[in-house]
Design an enzyme around this catalytic site. Structure first.
Site, PDB file in Angstrom:
ATOM      1  N   GLU A  35     -44.768  31.885  45.839  1.00  0.00           N
ATOM      2  CA  GLU A  35     -46.170  32.122  45.241  1.00  0.00           C
ATOM      3  C   GLU A  35     -46.098  32.017  43.497  1.00  0.00           C
ATOM      4  O   GLU A  35     -47.032  31.688  43.140  1.00  0.00           O
ATOM      5  CB  GLU A  35     -46.677  33.186  45.813  1.00  0.00           C
ATOM      6  CG  GLU A  35     -47.236  32.965  47.511  1.00  0.00           C
ATOM      7  CD  GLU A  35     -47.533  34.669  47.965  1.00  0.00           C
ATOM      8  OE1 GLU A  35     -48.114  34.670  49.229  1.00  0.00           O
ATOM      9  OE2 GLU A  35     -47.291  35.611  47.406  1.00  0.00           O
ATOM     10  N   ASP A 197     -53.618  31.110  57.423  1.00  0.00           N
ATOM     11  CA  ASP A 197     -53.668  31.235  58.928  1.00  0.00           C
ATOM     12  C   ASP A 197     -54.952  31.797  59.167  1.00  0.00           C
ATOM     13  O   ASP A 197     -55.491  32.908  58.647  1.00  0.00           O
ATOM     14  CB  ASP A 197     -52.396  31.768  59.358  1.00  0.00           C
ATOM     15  CG  ASP A 197     -52.342  33.229  58.685  1.00  0.00           C
ATOM     16  OD1 ASP A 197     -51.559  33.326  57.791  1.00  0.00           O
ATOM     17  OD2 ASP A 197     -52.756  34.277  59.275  1.00  0.00           O
TER      18      ASP A 197
HETATM   19  N1  ADE Z   1     -50.454  36.543  54.640  1.00  0.00           N
HETATM   20  C1  ADE Z   1     -50.936  35.427  54.728  1.00  0.00           C
HETATM   21  N2  ADE Z   1     -51.040  35.584  56.298  1.00  0.00           N
HETATM   22  C2  ADE Z   1     -51.295  37.045  56.735  1.00  0.00           C
HETATM   23  C3  ADE Z   1     -51.607  37.483  57.698  1.00  0.00           C
HETATM   24  N3  ADE Z   1     -51.971  36.875  58.786  1.00  0.00           N
HETATM   25  N4  ADE Z   1     -51.764  38.900  57.711  1.00  0.00           N
HETATM   26  C4  ADE Z   1     -51.197  39.553  56.648  1.00  0.00           C
HETATM   27  N5  ADE Z   1     -50.804  38.937  55.654  1.00  0.00           N
HETATM   28  C5  ADE Z   1     -50.928  37.561  55.605  1.00  0.00           C
END
Ligand code: ADE
Length: 239
Positions: A35, A197
């Site tokens: 990142e 996600d």
């Molecule tokens: N970073 C990216 N996706 C995540 C998730 N589902 N939970 C915590 N941190 C994250």
């Protein structure tokens, strides 16, 4: 995650104490090297090889000038034993504390990826209040929401209940730790999270996260650049 509190009172405190100060020193806390790297290139920052941090810690600092701003980007680096990025709240809080002490930033920006929920349209208030940035959010068309933090990518049923009860709309692994230290040391903080996600969707979270990481990081980096361009030359009351 704790219940919301009086947002207006918090904003008033923010406004009264720092509104006319101009922003010249920005500290980014970024958990993953993937990142951070595009931003290091974009802002043409250099790695500090003679680190201000204690000897032996894996923390990485990049610094330099971009437009009128002094920028520090710090990452927890690779875990000394396992070689993976030091994600999560423990390293985020330590790194934030040490970096604020060392670099005395005007503002902290915690940028990174997060999980999202199917519905993401709430204007939320967290148990710790990020710095109120109505102009920034409006100008860049950013969604504003409540962030929930835990040390796991997946969501346990206990977490799920608490997250829903508190109207959180994104879930990350560092935000609350950075917010805690920022509050402790009285440094304004904002959070920029790009969703990799959908937690309550059909796909396994880890798989979806890895699938989307590269593309989402690109989008995050574009937004971070827009945010830095917007902040440049402004005082707190203007953002
Ligand atoms: N970073 C990216 N996706 C995540 C998730 N589902 N939970 C915590 N941190 C994250």
């Amino acid at each position: 995650m704790a219940p919301p509190h009086d947002e207006k009172a918090e904003i008033q405190v923010n406004e009264d104490s720092i509104s006319q100060r101009s922003i010249s020193n920005v500290l980014f806390i970024i958990a993953m090297q993937t990142e951070a790297s595009p931003l290091v290139n974009k802002f043409q920052l250099t790695e500090d090889l003679d680190s201000v941090f204690p000897k032996g810690v894996p923390w990485v600092r990049y610094h330099g000038k971009y437009k009128d701003l002094s920028i520090n980007i710090v990452c927890p680096g690779k875990d000394n034993t396992l070689g993976v990025d030091g994600v999560g709240t423990v390293s985020a809080s330590l790194l934030t504390y040490a970096s604020v002490q060392a670099f005395q930033p005007d503002i902290i920006i915690n940028a990174g990826t997060a999980g999202g929920f199917k519905v993401f349209d709430l204007y939320g208030v967290g148990s710790r209040q990020a710095f109120y940035t109505p102009n920034l959010a409006k100008e860049l068309s950013l969604k504003v929401g409540k962030l929930s933090t835990g040390d796991s990518l997946d969501m346990s049923t206990v977490d799920e209940t608490a997250i829903h009860a508190n109207d959180a709309t994104v879930k990350d692994m560092e935000g609350a730790a950075v917010a805690y230290v920022a509050d402790l040391l009285k440094v304004p903080v904002i959070f920029l999270k790009a969703v990799t996600d959908i937690i309550d969707g059909d796909k396994p979270t880890a798989e979806e996260f890895l699938q989307n990481l590269a593309a989402v990081t690109l989008a995050l980096d574009q937004t971070v650049t827009q945010v830095v361009d917007f902040i440049n030359g402004k005082s707190f009351s203007e953002i």
